[in-house]
Scaffold this motif. Structure first.
Motif, PDB file in Angstrom:
ATOM      1  N   SER A  69       0.573  -1.490  -0.164  1.00 21.83           N
ATOM      2  CA  SER A  69      -0.457   0.141   0.158  1.00 21.83           C
ATOM      3  C   SER A  69       1.449   0.683   0.546  1.00 21.83           C
ATOM      4  N   SER A  70       0.092   2.537  -0.879  1.00 23.36           N
ATOM      5  CA  SER A  70       1.219   3.480  -0.269  1.00 23.36           C
ATOM      6  C   SER A  70       1.089   4.190   0.662  1.00 23.36           C
ATOM      7  N   PRO A  71       2.257   5.148   0.810  1.00 26.45           N
ATOM      8  CA  PRO A  71       2.201   5.599   1.988  1.00 26.45           C
ATOM      9  C   PRO A  71       1.396   7.036   1.890  1.00 26.45           C
ATOM     10  N   ARG A  72       1.169   6.970   1.157  1.00 25.72           N
ATOM     11  CA  ARG A  72      -0.037   8.640   0.507  1.00 25.72           C
ATOM     12  C   ARG A  72      -1.376   8.366   0.735  1.00 25.72           C
ATOM     13  N   ALA A  73      -1.796   9.378   1.645  1.00 26.91           N
ATOM     14  CA  ALA A  73      -3.655   8.568   1.494  1.00 26.91           C
ATOM     15  C   ALA A  73      -3.763   9.754   0.381  1.00 26.91           C
ATOM     16  N   MET A  74      -4.878   9.109  -0.301  1.00 26.60           N
ATOM     17  CA  MET A  74      -5.932   9.422  -1.197  1.00 26.60           C
ATOM     18  C   MET A  74      -6.856   9.810  -0.223  1.00 26.60           C
TER      19      MET A  74
END
Length: 158
Positions: A69-74
């Motif tokens: 999973s990406s560490p950036r929040a959508m």
């Protein structure tokens, strides 16, 4: 991620995506008799497609083995585009149209509720874009949108 547009009726321009649709269609034939059975079969397809099916580009590992999973929040919503003050900003109607110089111009129903910019080009045409993505050129004779060269799909070698 990069936005890609393909010509209508030319699925060969996006073969990976179209191949996935064919795989999904084959997995759902014949259609299960109920929505519950459809949901079960679809869940089984997702599990197989992501967790079990080997993928050549991943050294025969399943896609889930390479996912993290990406560490950036959508964001819950895209930020509002920052169009130049000289651009004519229009909100796309629920049917995919904008009003331009007294005429309704159909752009794309997927942009319903979004704002687009209409800007005059160096050669006097009116280009429509969503953020930095060119959507097309307004044909002033027919009040329709036609693709512009800069909106054509861009191919990159794998």
């Amino acid at each position: 991620m990069r936005h890609e547009r393909i010509d209508p009726g030319h699925p060969q321009q996006n073969g990976r995506h179209e191949r996935f649709h064919l795989t999904l269609l084959e997995a759902m034939r014949p259609p299960p008799p109920t929505k519950t059975a459809q949901a079960r079969r679809f869940a089984a397809f997702v599990r197989d497609y992501n967790d079990e099916r080997p993928h050549e580009a991943l050294g025969q590992r399943p896609p889930a083995s390479a996912y993290h999973s990406s560490p950036r929040a959508m964001p819950s919503r895209l930020p509002e585009p920052d169009y130049p003050v000289e651009a004519a900003v229009r909100q796309v109607r629920s049917n995919g149209e904008i009003k331009w110089r007294g005429e309704l111009i159909h752009l794309c129903s997927a942009l319903a509720g979004e704002t687009v910019a209409v800007e005059e080009t160096a050669d006097g045409q009116w280009q429509v874009r969503f953020f930095s993505v060119p959507i097309g050129i307004i044909d002033q004779k027919t009040s329709t949108l036609r693709r512009c060269a800069s909106a054509a799909p861009q191919r990159t070698e794998p």
